[in-house]
Each structure stands twice: as C-alpha cells, then as structure tokens.
Design a protein around this motif. Structure first.
Motif, PDB file in Angstrom:
ATOM      1  N   PRO A 124       0.828  -1.213   0.000  1.00 28.51           N
ATOM      2  CA  PRO A 124       0.000   0.000   0.000  1.00 28.51           C
ATOM      3  C   PRO A 124       0.862   1.263   0.000  1.00 28.51           C
ATOM      4  CG  PRO A 124      -0.767  -1.565   1.653  1.00 28.51           C
ATOM      5  CD  PRO A 124       0.546  -2.079   1.154  1.00 28.51           C
ATOM      6  N   ASP A 125       0.327   2.301  -0.562  1.00 29.19           N
ATOM      7  CA  ASP A 125       1.018   3.586  -0.602  1.00 29.19           C
ATOM      8  C   ASP A 125       1.218   4.093   0.819  1.00 29.19           C
ATOM      9  OD1 ASP A 125       1.982   6.125  -1.021  1.00 29.19           O
ATOM     10  OD2 ASP A 125       0.423   6.720  -2.452  1.00 29.19           O
ATOM     11  N   ARG A 126       2.479   4.203   1.236  1.00 27.79           N
ATOM     12  CA  ARG A 126       2.770   4.629   2.608  1.00 27.79           C
ATOM     13  C   ARG A 126       2.282   6.049   2.886  1.00 27.79           C
ATOM     14  NH1 ARG A 126       3.748   0.348   5.948  1.00 27.79           N
ATOM     15  NH2 ARG A 126       5.270  -1.077   5.038  1.00 27.79           N
ATOM     16  N   ARG A 127       2.136   6.845   1.839  1.00 30.17           N
ATOM     17  CA  ARG A 127       1.669   8.221   2.039  1.00 30.17           C
ATOM     18  C   ARG A 127       0.221   8.258   2.511  1.00 30.17           C
ATOM     19  NH1 ARG A 127       3.265  10.454  -3.795  1.00 30.17           N
ATOM     20  NH2 ARG A 127       2.282   8.427  -4.242  1.00 30.17           N
ATOM     21  N   ALA A 128      -0.499   7.160   2.305  1.00 31.57           N
ATOM     22  CA  ALA A 128      -1.889   7.101   2.762  1.00 31.57           C
ATOM     23  C   ALA A 128      -1.988   6.975   4.274  1.00 31.57           C
ATOM     24  CB  ALA A 128      -2.602   5.935   2.107  1.00 31.57           C
ATOM     25  N   LEU A 129      -0.890   6.585   4.937  1.00 33.85           N
ATOM     26  CA  LEU A 129      -0.829   6.479   6.399  1.00 33.85           C
ATOM     27  C   LEU A 129      -1.940   5.579   6.955  1.00 33.85           C
ATOM     28  CD1 LEU A 129       0.050  10.172   7.315  1.00 33.85           C
ATOM     29  CD2 LEU A 129       1.586   8.206   7.303  1.00 33.85           C
ATOM     30  N   ASN A 130      -2.115   4.420   6.335  1.00 34.36           N
ATOM     31  CA  ASN A 130      -3.087   3.465   6.853  1.00 34.36           C
ATOM     32  C   ASN A 130      -2.593   2.855   8.163  1.00 34.36           C
ATOM     33  OD1 ASN A 130      -4.955   3.674   4.752  1.00 34.36           O
ATOM     34  ND2 ASN A 130      -3.821   2.221   3.486  1.00 34.36           N
ATOM     35  N   HIS A 131      -3.519   2.597   9.048  1.00 33.26           N
ATOM     36  CA  HIS A 131      -3.153   1.966  10.316  1.00 33.26           C
ATOM     37  C   HIS A 131      -2.611   0.567  10.054  1.00 33.26           C
ATOM     38  CE1 HIS A 131      -3.418   0.464  14.423  1.00 33.26           C
ATOM     39  NE2 HIS A 131      -3.536   1.722  14.813  1.00 33.26           N
ATOM     40  N   GLN A 132      -1.701   0.122  10.929  1.00 30.46           N
ATOM     41  CA  GLN A 132      -1.080  -1.187  10.763  1.00 30.46           C
ATOM     42  C   GLN A 132      -2.099  -2.323  10.827  1.00 30.46           C
ATOM     43  OE1 GLN A 132       2.002  -1.087   9.934  1.00 30.46           O
ATOM     44  NE2 GLN A 132       2.721  -3.202  10.041  1.00 30.46           N
TER      45      GLN A 132
ATOM     46  N   VAL B  74      -9.295  -1.981  27.560  1.00 29.82           N
ATOM     47  CA  VAL B  74      -8.922  -1.185  28.724  1.00 29.82           C
ATOM     48  C   VAL B  74      -8.742   0.259  28.280  1.00 29.82           C
ATOM     49  CG1 VAL B  74      -7.156  -0.789  30.497  1.00 29.82           C
ATOM     50  CG2 VAL B  74      -7.796  -3.132  29.853  1.00 29.82           C
ATOM     51  N   PRO B  75      -9.457   1.228  28.864  1.00 26.89           N
ATOM     52  CA  PRO B  75      -9.229   2.625  28.500  1.00 26.89           C
ATOM     53  C   PRO B  75      -7.781   3.004  28.789  1.00 26.89           C
ATOM     54  CG  PRO B  75     -11.228   2.379  29.808  1.00 26.89           C
ATOM     55  CD  PRO B  75     -10.510   1.066  29.882  1.00 26.89           C
ATOM     56  N   LEU B  76      -7.154   3.706  27.870  1.00 26.82           N
ATOM     57  CA  LEU B  76      -5.745   4.020  28.086  1.00 26.82           C
ATOM     58  C   LEU B  76      -5.374   5.380  27.524  1.00 26.82           C
ATOM     59  CD1 LEU B  76      -4.017   3.466  25.188  1.00 26.82           C
ATOM     60  CD2 LEU B  76      -4.591   1.124  25.782  1.00 26.82           C
ATOM     61  N   VAL B  77      -4.315   5.917  28.089  1.00 33.53           N
ATOM     62  CA  VAL B  77      -3.680   7.137  27.595  1.00 33.53           C
ATOM     63  C   VAL B  77      -2.288   6.739  27.133  1.00 33.53           C
ATOM     64  CG1 VAL B  77      -2.829   9.437  28.169  1.00 33.53           C
ATOM     65  CG2 VAL B  77      -4.990   8.622  29.154  1.00 33.53           C
ATOM     66  N   ALA B  78      -2.008   6.964  25.853  1.00 37.22           N
ATOM     67  CA  ALA B  78      -0.745   6.545  25.251  1.00 37.22           C
ATOM     68  C   ALA B  78       0.090   7.758  24.890  1.00 37.22           C
ATOM     69  CB  ALA B  78      -1.005   5.701  24.008  1.00 37.22           C
ATOM     70  N   ILE B  79       1.360   7.709  25.298  1.00 38.11           N
ATOM     71  CA  ILE B  79       2.286   8.815  25.059  1.00 38.11           C
ATOM     72  C   ILE B  79       3.167   8.447  23.864  1.00 38.11           C
ATOM     73  CG2 ILE B  79       4.132  10.223  26.057  1.00 38.11           C
ATOM     74  CD1 ILE B  79       2.863   9.199  28.834  1.00 38.11           C
ATOM     75  N   PHE B  80       3.120   9.272  22.837  1.00 37.03           N
ATOM     76  CA  PHE B  80       3.874   9.012  21.609  1.00 37.03           C
ATOM     77  C   PHE B  80       4.978  10.049  21.451  1.00 37.03           C
ATOM     78  CE2 PHE B  80       0.700   6.026  20.620  1.00 37.03           C
ATOM     79  CZ  PHE B  80       1.111   5.277  19.517  1.00 37.03           C
ATOM     80  N   GLY B  81       6.160   9.559  21.035  1.00 42.50           N
ATOM     81  CA  GLY B  81       7.287  10.432  20.758  1.00 42.50           C
ATOM     82  C   GLY B  81       7.795  10.223  19.345  1.00 42.50           C
ATOM     83  N   PRO B  82       8.752   9.273  19.160  1.00 45.15           N
ATOM     84  CA  PRO B  82       9.380   9.119  17.846  1.00 45.15           C
ATOM     85  C   PRO B  82       8.579   8.300  16.847  1.00 45.15           C
ATOM     86  CG  PRO B  82      10.357   7.565  19.376  1.00 45.15           C
ATOM     87  CD  PRO B  82       9.404   8.409  20.179  1.00 45.15           C
ATOM     88  N   THR B  83       7.581   7.563  17.308  1.00 42.30           N
ATOM     89  CA  THR B  83       6.836   6.688  16.403  1.00 42.30           C
ATOM     90  C   THR B  83       5.586   7.381  15.880  1.00 42.30           C
ATOM     91  OG1 THR B  83       5.926   5.675  18.409  1.00 42.30           O
ATOM     92  CG2 THR B  83       7.694   4.500  17.293  1.00 42.30           C
ATOM     93  N   ASP B  84       4.989   6.789  14.848  1.00 41.54           N
ATOM     94  CA  ASP B  84       3.891   7.439  14.139  1.00 41.54           C
ATOM     95  C   ASP B  84       2.556   7.053  14.757  1.00 41.54           C
ATOM     96  OD1 ASP B  84       2.136   8.564  12.319  1.00 41.54           O
ATOM     97  OD2 ASP B  84       3.425   8.126  10.605  1.00 41.54           O
ATOM     98  N   TRP B  85       1.935   7.981  15.444  1.00 41.07           N
ATOM     99  CA  TRP B  85       0.664   7.758  16.112  1.00 41.07           C
ATOM    100  C   TRP B  85      -0.458   7.467  15.117  1.00 41.07           C
ATOM    101  CZ3 TRP B  85       2.931  12.144  14.674  1.00 41.07           C
ATOM    102  CH2 TRP B  85       2.176  13.097  13.997  1.00 41.07           C
ATOM    103  N   ARG B  86      -0.269   7.857  13.874  1.00 41.47           N
ATOM    104  CA  ARG B  86      -1.324   7.661  12.875  1.00 41.47           C
ATOM    105  C   ARG B  86      -1.409   6.209  12.404  1.00 41.47           C
ATOM    106  NH1 ARG B  86       1.189  12.461   9.375  1.00 41.47           N
ATOM    107  NH2 ARG B  86       2.990  11.211  10.027  1.00 41.47           N
ATOM    108  N   THR B  87      -0.307   5.468  12.511  1.00 40.52           N
ATOM    109  CA  THR B  87      -0.285   4.103  11.985  1.00 40.52           C
ATOM    110  C   THR B  87      -0.184   3.030  13.065  1.00 40.52           C
ATOM    111  OG1 THR B  87       2.123   4.189  11.693  1.00 40.52           O
ATOM    112  CG2 THR B  87       0.762   4.878   9.825  1.00 40.52           C
ATOM    113  N   THR B  88       0.286   3.394  14.261  1.00 39.00           N
ATOM    114  CA  THR B  88       0.479   2.364  15.298  1.00 39.00           C
ATOM    115  C   THR B  88      -0.184   2.716  16.627  1.00 39.00           C
ATOM    116  OG1 THR B  88       2.609   3.318  15.985  1.00 39.00           O
ATOM    117  CG2 THR B  88       2.666   1.617  14.281  1.00 39.00           C
TER     118      THR B  88
END
Length: 326
Positions: free
Chosen positions: A130-138, A287-301
C-alpha cells in the motif's frame, strides 16, 4: 482459487508484540474465509504465548531463530518440519525476505505476502505494498493482505483471550501485593525495550499517576492501587516510580510471563503507557488508556479503537522512528 481445496494454512506472524496484536483481526478474517481449514501460526517465542487458545487458530508453531532454528542448518530444519505438514497456503504478515524463503523451501504451493525486501520472486502471489503516504493503520495493513483472497469490509478492533484460571491466578497475585478484588487498579507502563526515545520521564509518570489516583478515589469512593509494568531490565525504573506514589503499588516489571502480563493488563481500569506492546495488549482487552507518543507514528500504530487518548508534542522532527533522541 478453490477455497474448498485449502485444508492447511500456515501464517507467518510478526516478530514484535505490538505488531502481533495488530495482526489479530486479520487472523479472524482468515478464519472467516476458511472456516474449516487448519490454521497454524508461526511466530518467535516472545510472541507465541500471546495466541494461546485463540479461537481462529488450530495451533501455534515456534520459530526459535536464536536456538534450534539458528543459522542455515536451523532454518533448513524448520523448512523440513514445515514441509512435512503439507501446507496448501502460506500468508506472510512478516515482511522479511526470510519469511518468503522459508515457505518457498517448505514447498508451500501458494504463498501470499507483500512485495517487500526483494522477495517477490519467492512469492506465488506477491501483493502490492500500500502507498505509505496514505498512512493506513497497521491493523488495516495486515487486514488488506487478505483482500486478494476475498476478504471484504473493515477490520474490527484486536481481541485477545485469557482463561478464567489465568485471571484467578493473577487476582491472587495482586492480592498478595495488597490489591484486593474491590480495588480500582491503575496500570502504568513507563518503559520501552525499543529505546529511550519512547520513554516519558519517570517523575512525570509518578505525578500523573498521583493525580489520577486522587481523582478516582474522590469520584468512585474506592481504594485505588497501582500496578507498574515493564520488561526485564526495567525493574529499577518501576521501583523508582513506586517510591514516589502514595497509593498502594505493585511492581511487576520483569516479573511476568506474556500470559500473566495479559491477565494483569485486563484487570486494569485504566492504563497510562508509552507506545509499546503492552499498550496494544491492553487495548485488545478494551482497557481505556492514555498513550504517550514520541518518535513513532501515532497515525499508523496507535491503539486501534476509541477507548483511548493520544498524548504527543507536535514537534517538526516527529515521527523520526529513532530509538534515542539525538
């Protein structure tokens, strides 16, 4: 393809815990396509226990690349083991050349996988990436690999299972640590085996957890306890945060199997976490959660579903995917 002729299916699963969770909806999709087939999942030892008792699978096979399957002779032995099982179809959720090479050596006649890592010639049915520019979730990335086989619709959220016995055993362990069945359990997961760039500061974890526990006590009028998760090597980090908390706490860092980790995460009323495998496991248990994102892509993972919130600082360099911040 005559689906009725497909009796035995081999799935090469991802190597990382979080990725393995994100491929779980595709396993259920595969079962939907082939309801009567035997489906075997081949994964590394660190991932294998995640799928114990999973209803979509007939069995789980272990690929021990650092043990009995190390080196060329080990891989040849694994290929021979797979060949003897006469698989009709192989699905490769793992993107590496090696996954295609093993199933080719094993003589699996139909081999589906994304055309990555220069392996197209080893696949009977290479699937366009898939086109990576589409930023589909994993989750969707794995799901879409099955579309050439006839899978339709959108992927559901990942789901995992633990047995009642596993839940009871973990309840007993939490009770020994001072957390009763009536307590509200807040989970925190402050580490990351990926690298330091994923880790929020421990003093901020402690402060946020203190405020959360205070809010829960006031709103629910119940005792609130904290369970701190982490991998081997993160025990000191867990103890450091626990020492800053006024609520009862239990440090499970480096002290659980995968199955125990799953049962403990399922017990949590909420999880505060970095972007890690346990984040995805907790999400699979709703489980309800709060996830902290830094270097990784929150849009896909990011956790797949709606019962979560993402915290991130929108800096220009993210997502960089670096293990350590320069």
């Amino acid at each position: 393809m005559d689906k009725e002729a497909i009796k035995r299916i081999l799935v090469r699963g991802p190597n990382w815990l979080g990725d393995a969770v994100m491929c779980e909806p595709a396993l259920r999709g595969l079962r939907r396509l082939f309801p009567d087939a035997q489906i075997a999942l081949l994964v590394k030892p660190a991932v294998a226990d995640l799928f114990t008792g999973h209803p979509a699978l007939t069995r789980v096979l272990t690929y021990d690349s650092k043990g009995c399957h190390a080196g060329l002779f080990g891989k040849w032995a694994l290929a021979e083991q797979l060949r003897r099982q006469s698989f009709d179809l192989a699905l490769l959720f793992q993107n590496a050349f090696e996954a295609a090479f093993l199933t080719f050596l094993a003589g699996v006649p139909r081999r589906y996988g994304y055309a990555t890592d220069g392996r197209s010639l080893l696949l009977s049915n290479p699937v366009a990436v898939p086109d990576r520019r589409a930023l589909n979730h994993q989750v969707r990335y794995y799901w879409d690999l099955l579309k050439p086989l006839g899978l339709t619709g959108d992927p559901p959220a990942p789901e995992l299972v633990v047995s009642p016995e596993e839940e009871q055993a973990m309840a007993g362990r939490l009770a020994q640590g001072g957390l009763t069945a009536n307590d509200v359990v807040v989970g925190i997961n402050p580490g990351s085996t990926y690298g330091g760039a994923k880790r929020w500061l421990p003093e901020r974890y402690a402060e946020a957890t203190e405020r959360l526990c205070r809010t829960l006590r006031e709103s629910r009028n119940q005792q609130v306890g904290v369970v701190i998760f982490g991998a081997k090597g993160e025990e000191r980090l867990g103890r450091e945060i626990a020492a800053r908390l006024s609520s009862p706490s239990l440090v499970l860092s480096g002290a659980t199997t995968i199955r125990e980790l799953m049962a403990a995460l399922k017990r949590c009323a909420m999880l505060l976490t970095n972007d890690t495998g346990p984040m995805h496991i907790a999400s699979a248990f709703q489980v309800p959660l709060v996830a902290i994102f830094g270097p990784t892509d929150w849009r896909t993972t990011s956790p797949f579903g709606s019962a979560h919130a993402i915290v991130r600082q929108p800096v220009d360099c993210a997502p960089c995917l670096l293990r350590e911040c320069p």
